[in-house]
Each structure stands twice: as C-alpha cells, then as structure tokens.
Design an enzyme around this catalytic site. Structure first.
Site, short mmCIF file in Angstrom:
data_model
loop_
_atom_site.label_atom_id
_atom_site.label_comp_id
_atom_site.label_asym_id
_atom_site.label_seq_id
_atom_site.Cartn_x
_atom_site.Cartn_y
_atom_site.Cartn_z
N ARG A 167 56.04 -58.00 101.21
CA ARG A 167 54.75 -57.85 101.90
C ARG A 167 53.83 -58.98 101.45
O ARG A 167 53.51 -59.07 100.25
CB ARG A 167 54.08 -56.51 101.54
CG ARG A 167 54.91 -55.28 101.82
CD ARG A 167 54.77 -54.81 103.26
NE ARG A 167 55.75 -53.78 103.57
CZ ARG A 167 55.52 -52.47 103.58
NH1 ARG A 167 54.31 -52.03 103.31
NH2 ARG A 167 56.47 -51.62 103.88
N GLU A 209 50.87 -59.37 101.08
CA GLU A 209 49.58 -58.70 100.95
C GLU A 209 48.70 -59.52 100.04
O GLU A 209 49.07 -59.77 98.91
CB GLU A 209 49.74 -57.32 100.30
CG GLU A 209 50.75 -56.46 100.97
CD GLU A 209 50.21 -55.08 101.29
OE1 GLU A 209 49.00 -55.00 101.58
OE2 GLU A 209 50.99 -54.13 101.26
N ARG A 250 47.97 -51.45 92.59
CA ARG A 250 49.14 -50.78 93.17
C ARG A 250 49.85 -51.55 94.28
O ARG A 250 50.71 -51.00 94.97
CB ARG A 250 48.74 -49.40 93.65
CG ARG A 250 47.68 -49.44 94.72
CD ARG A 250 47.22 -48.05 95.07
NE ARG A 250 46.62 -48.05 96.39
CZ ARG A 250 46.76 -47.08 97.26
NH1 ARG A 250 47.48 -46.03 96.97
NH2 ARG A 250 46.18 -47.13 98.44
N HIS A 251 49.47 -52.80 94.48
CA HIS A 251 50.14 -53.61 95.49
C HIS A 251 50.91 -54.76 94.88
O HIS A 251 50.38 -55.49 94.03
CB HIS A 251 49.12 -54.18 96.49
CG HIS A 251 48.60 -53.16 97.44
ND1 HIS A 251 47.43 -52.47 97.20
CD2 HIS A 251 49.10 -52.69 98.61
CE1 HIS A 251 47.23 -51.63 98.20
NE2 HIS A 251 48.23 -51.73 99.06
N GLU A 265 49.35 -42.66 96.99
CA GLU A 265 50.48 -42.60 97.91
C GLU A 265 51.74 -43.22 97.29
O GLU A 265 51.68 -44.33 96.76
CB GLU A 265 50.11 -43.37 99.19
CG GLU A 265 51.19 -43.38 100.22
CD GLU A 265 51.06 -44.59 101.16
OE1 GLU A 265 49.94 -44.92 101.59
OE2 GLU A 265 52.11 -45.20 101.44
N SER A 295 55.71 -42.94 102.60
CA SER A 295 55.29 -42.58 103.94
C SER A 295 56.54 -42.39 104.77
O SER A 295 57.57 -43.02 104.53
CB SER A 295 54.32 -43.59 104.54
OG SER A 295 54.98 -44.69 105.00
N ARG A 336 55.81 -47.72 92.29
CA ARG A 336 54.71 -46.74 92.32
C ARG A 336 55.15 -45.40 91.74
O ARG A 336 54.39 -44.75 91.03
CB ARG A 336 54.22 -46.53 93.75
CG ARG A 336 53.32 -47.65 94.18
CD ARG A 336 52.39 -47.21 95.29
NE ARG A 336 51.81 -48.38 95.91
CZ ARG A 336 51.16 -48.36 97.05
NH1 ARG A 336 51.02 -47.22 97.71
NH2 ARG A 336 50.65 -49.46 97.54
O1 4AD Z 1 53.86 -47.03 103.73
P1 4AD Z 1 54.90 -48.09 103.92
O2 4AD Z 1 54.44 -49.41 104.36
O3 4AD Z 1 55.96 -47.47 104.91
C1 4AD Z 1 57.09 -48.09 105.37
O4 4AD Z 1 57.54 -49.14 104.96
C2 4AD Z 1 57.83 -47.27 106.36
N1 4AD Z 1 58.87 -48.07 107.01
C3 4AD Z 1 58.46 -46.12 105.63
C4 4AD Z 1 59.08 -45.16 106.52
O5 4AD Z 1 60.25 -44.85 106.38
N2 4AD Z 1 58.31 -44.63 107.42
O6 4AD Z 1 55.70 -48.24 102.55
C5 4AD Z 1 56.39 -47.15 101.97
C6 4AD Z 1 56.03 -47.05 100.50
C7 4AD Z 1 54.56 -46.73 100.21
O7 4AD Z 1 54.32 -45.35 100.26
C8 4AD Z 1 54.39 -47.27 98.81
O8 4AD Z 1 54.91 -46.38 97.84
C9 4AD Z 1 55.26 -48.49 98.84
O9 4AD Z 1 56.22 -48.30 99.86
N3 4AD Z 1 54.49 -49.71 99.10
C10 4AD Z 1 54.19 -50.64 98.16
N4 4AD Z 1 54.47 -50.71 96.86
C11 4AD Z 1 54.04 -51.79 96.17
N5 4AD Z 1 53.34 -52.80 96.73
C12 4AD Z 1 53.04 -52.78 98.05
N6 4AD Z 1 52.39 -53.80 98.60
C13 4AD Z 1 53.46 -51.66 98.83
N7 4AD Z 1 53.35 -51.31 100.13
C14 4AD Z 1 53.98 -50.13 100.26
#
Ligand code: 4AD
Length: 462
Positions: free
Chosen positions: A234, A236, A242-243, A385, A388, A436
């Site tokens: 990502r 980001e 937490r990212h 979170e 998801s 996380r």
């Molecule tokens: O919420 P996210 O973006 O969901 C998906 O990727 C969907 N495809 C999942 C699905 O099956 N629907 O990411 C899922 C999880 C988040 O809840 C969080 O725990 C983690 O990935 N996450 C990160 N962890 C660390 N750094 C980041 N930048 C994160 N972004 C998401």
C-alpha cells in the site's frame, strides 16, 4: 567432534562435566586475575567465569576474554559448576561455566546503541532519576539486526510465527487449501490511490494491494475454500502507528451456501482457536513482552460478539458522540466504541457488521433487504481494526454496475469481471493484517514493533 550445547539445556545434573557453548558476549567484566562474562543465545543467558590458575587459564587468556567486544560470537568450553547462590540476572541461574578455553568466532564492532537501553520497561523510562539514555525508534530500526536481538523482539517474532501457524492449522483442518497469488499485477486491486506503480518490462504494472481478485478467481476455478499468507503493498503516505507500506496479509475466501454468517462463523472459530493457541503455546513470550510493555491480557468471548453497524452507532450516540451514521467511522470513534463495548460486553474482540454500502469497496455485496447497507464487516481488537471482510458480488452485471458507481475503469478489471461469467458460486472472505494482530494482541503501541523490517513512507532500508 565435540557437541555444542544450548544454554537452555544446561542443568545441575551436569555438574563438573565439560560443556561447549557457542554464544554472544552479552556482558563482560575483567578484574585483575578474573573475568566474568554473560553468554547469550537468543533470550537465554548463562554466566561464564575465568580465574587465572596454574593449569588451563593464563593471565593472557583472561586479558583476551576481558577485551572481547560485546555481541561478539564466541566458542566457550568449560566445566559446569553449581554456584553457592543462584546467578542473578541470568535465565540459566542454577549453573555457571568455569571456562577452560575461549575462541572468538566473529568479532563485533562497537555498538551503535546499548542493547540494555533498548530493554528498559516503560516504567523505567518514566522514572525521573533515570540515568540511562533512551534509544530512539529510528536508531533501533536503522540497526534492526541488533535491535531484533532483545528478548522482547525475540518474543514478538515468535508470537508472529505462531499466529501464522495457528491461522494455517485452523483453516487446513476446515478443508481450506493454501494458494499463492501474483503480486505483480496490471491494475489496482483495492481501488484508490494507494498503489505502487512500476514498469513491467515496458508495460505499466502495479504491486498487489491485496490478493482480493485472485482469491475470488480461485473460487471461480472450483477451489471452494482458499487462504493465503503473503505480502500486501500500500503506497500509503499516512505516517501513523498502524500503517505500513508493506505488510503481511492473512486472507481467506470461501463459498457461501445460504448467508454470509457462514464467513463470520469461520472467523469466530479461527480467532478463538488462534487466541487460545497463543495463550497456550506462547505463554513465556507473552510474559516477556508484558514485562517491558505491561498490558491487560486480551479479553475475548467463547462466541465472538457481533454488533451491527447501526447498533454501534446507537451506542456511540448514547455516549454523547455524533457519528456519521451513513459514513465510515473515524479512528477516534472506533476507539471510543471499543471502550464502550469492553465496558458493556466484557470483550476486547468483536465484529461490527452491515456497514453502509457507500464506504465499502465496489466488489462488496449490497444488503438484499436494504441497498444502503452491505453484507460486510470489520473486526476490532482493543478498538482498532484488524480485519475487513464481506460477501462479494458474484454476478458480473451487478459487479460492472458497482464498478461504474465507483468510477473504476472497466478495462482495468475486465479479466476479473470475466471470471464470474461462466458460473460463479456465492462467496465471501476477509483479510487480516498480521502485524496489527500481533501489535494489538500484545497491546503494543506501534506497528513497527511487529514488522521484522518495517516499510513506511520514509523507510526502505535496511
Ligand atoms: O481493510 P483492507 O484494506 O481490506 C482488504 O484488503 C480486503 N481485500 C479484505 C477483504 O478480504 N475484504 O485490509 C485488510 C486488513 C486491515 O483490516 C488491516 O488489519 C490490514 O489489512 N491493513 C494494514 N496493515 C498495515 N498497514 C496498512 N497500511 C494496512 N492497511 C490494511
């Protein structure tokens, strides 16, 4: 050839026997005709002592040992000895080694920071009379291969390994198969701007933002239950606790017969199994971590609490907050709701389901009873979170319509849409962020602590 022993295998029964140990020089203190050192293997430590005598230990040898730099790796052969009183400060306190020979296998340079300083508890750091320096996170990360040697870091990455093993075990026993999906892909997988773009031998390419499309394509390929443990990228720019720009995703996807509650049931089984397994198999690691970072052990229910998004909004309103009831929750409100839930239901772990459709990715199934909502959920630990998930749209016409609403260029997801055209079973799944889960299970304050070599907007080395 002599056998090397581990520090943890040393015991009083070996009294007067010769033991050969390879370890690091954790501390060393020479004093006249003697030298006291602590040898370390991972988190285990044992004292080794040298005294000048007529037979085996010369003055030169004591001097050589006293001058060994800390963190050097040495082979030490010595007699196991049971001291009059237990050795303070060593994990192996019942015996020590009377050294007969010592050889440096790898000499360490001067250290960029003191390991002892990296091991202070938060309590220590708050003390006003603290004499020591605190080591800044950046210095530690810059020298991560030293930082990772602290007992807490050793413990964190054993917990991380256990989380993956338990995830895999639980799903394999439920008939899932492990898959490996491509990380080099043509377009964004989660939409949005947070995508790393790259040159794929002359064509534009991306690093996968999740295994989302490919785990669904596996479902369409008659693999009804799949999971993956793999990297997620990502781009980001958010510089938060937490990212990360690269993290490890624990994903699963499964066919649904009647209702997406089947996915929630699986999630429930999986996480209760994982939490119980961590408590059982990682008790020592968890207590090592808690000594430096004190925390209340995670409270969770045998059957995970499921709260609808609307119920969640109501709880927030009753507590005097003004949430956007058709929008997404802010991080602050998530945390507040976590506190309210903990108070009311005595759990740090819960599911919030039926989010407004507008705040979920285009591939999320609308709620058939009220299209303003969706068959989706997030899962929280201590108000943050970690997961998801959702039921997915498996009808290509509806998927096309949803992609248009989200202004996703159809040509960029054509093969994904096509995969549903030849018979696609209803299905759903979820994605978990490994770092996380470990951070929040252990009650740590920063995701960089639970990533081996964290990647954030400013860090690409080591
Ligand atoms: O919420 P996210 O973006 O969901 C998906 O990727 C969907 N495809 C999942 C699905 O099956 N629907 O990411 C899922 C999880 C988040 O809840 C969080 O725990 C983690 O990935 N996450 C990160 N962890 C660390 N750094 C980041 N930048 C994160 N972004 C998401």
């Amino acid at each position: 050839a002599e056998t090397y022993l581990s520090i943890t295998s040393l015991s009083e029964e070996q009294n007067t026997q010769i033991a050969l140990i390879r370890g690091r020089v954790h501390t060393v203190r020479g004093k006249g005709k003697s030298c006291f050192m602590v040898l370390r293997q991972g988190s285990a430590t044992v004292q080794a002592i040298l005294f000048v005598d007529d037979k085996t230990v010369s003055k030169g040898m004591v001097k050589y040992a006293s001058n060994l730099p800390r963190e050097s790796i040495v082979d030490v052969s010595g007699e196991v000895h049971v001291p009059d009183a237990p050795v303070a400060g060593c994990t192996c306190s019942k015996v020590e080694l009377k050294v007969r020979s010592i050889r440096c296998v790898s000499r360490a340079d001067g250290l960029p920071f003191e390991l002892a300083d990296a091991m202070r508890s938060e309590e220590d750091l708050k003390r006003e009379d603290a004499q020591f320096s605190t080591v800044q996170q950046d210095t530690r990360l810059e020298n991560r291969w030293i930082d990772l040697r602290t007992p807490v870091n050793q413990a964190i990455f054993r917990v991380q390994s256990a989380v993956c093993q338990l995830f895999r075990e639980a799903l394999l026993s439920e008939g899932f198969q492990e898959i490996h999906t491509p990380k080099l892909i043509a377009g964004a997988s989660e939409g949005g701007a947070a995508v790393f773009k790259l040159d794929y031998i002359g064509q534009p390419g991306c690093l996968a933002q999740s295994p989302q499309f490919y785990k669904q394509m596996a479902i369409c390929s008659d693999m009804p239950r799949v999971f993956e443990i793999g990297p997620v990228f990502r781009a980001e720019k958010s510089f938060t606790h937490r990212h990360l720009c690269e993290f490890t995703g624990l994903d699963f996807e499964m066919t649904i017969n009647q209702h997406y509650n089947e996915v929630l049931d699986m999630l429930d089984h999986l996480f209760v199994y994982m939490f119980n397994g961590l408590k059982k198999h990682c008790a020592a690691e968890l207590s090592t971590i808690a000594e430096q970072f004190p925390v209340q052990p995670l409270q969770y229910l045998p059957k995970t609490l499921r709260l609808s998004f609307q119920e969640g909004m109501k709880l927030l309103q009753q507590a005097g907050f003004e949430p956007d009831v058709m929008g997404d929750m802010t991080t602050e409100l998530e945390r507040e709701l976590g506190k309210i839930v903990k108070e009311k239901y005595k759990t740090d772990f819960y599911v919030l389901y039926r989010y407004p459709l507008a705040v979920r990715p285009f591939y999320t199934m609308p709620d058939p009873e009220d299209k303003r909502y969706s068959n989706s959920f997030d899962v929280f630990i201590r108000g943050e979170e970690i997961i998801s998930g959702a039921q997915r749209v498996h009808d290509p016409a509806l998927l096309t319509e949803r992609a248009k609403v989200h202004e996703i260029p159809l040509e960029s997801i054509q093969s994904y849409i096509n995969s549903f055209k030849y018979g696609a079973p209803p299905h759903g799944g979820l994605g978990v962020g490994l770092e996380r889960v470990v951070m929040l299970f252990c009650g740590l304050d920063n995701i960089r602590k639970t990533s081996l070599f964290p990647r954030d907007p400013k860090r690409l080395t080591p």
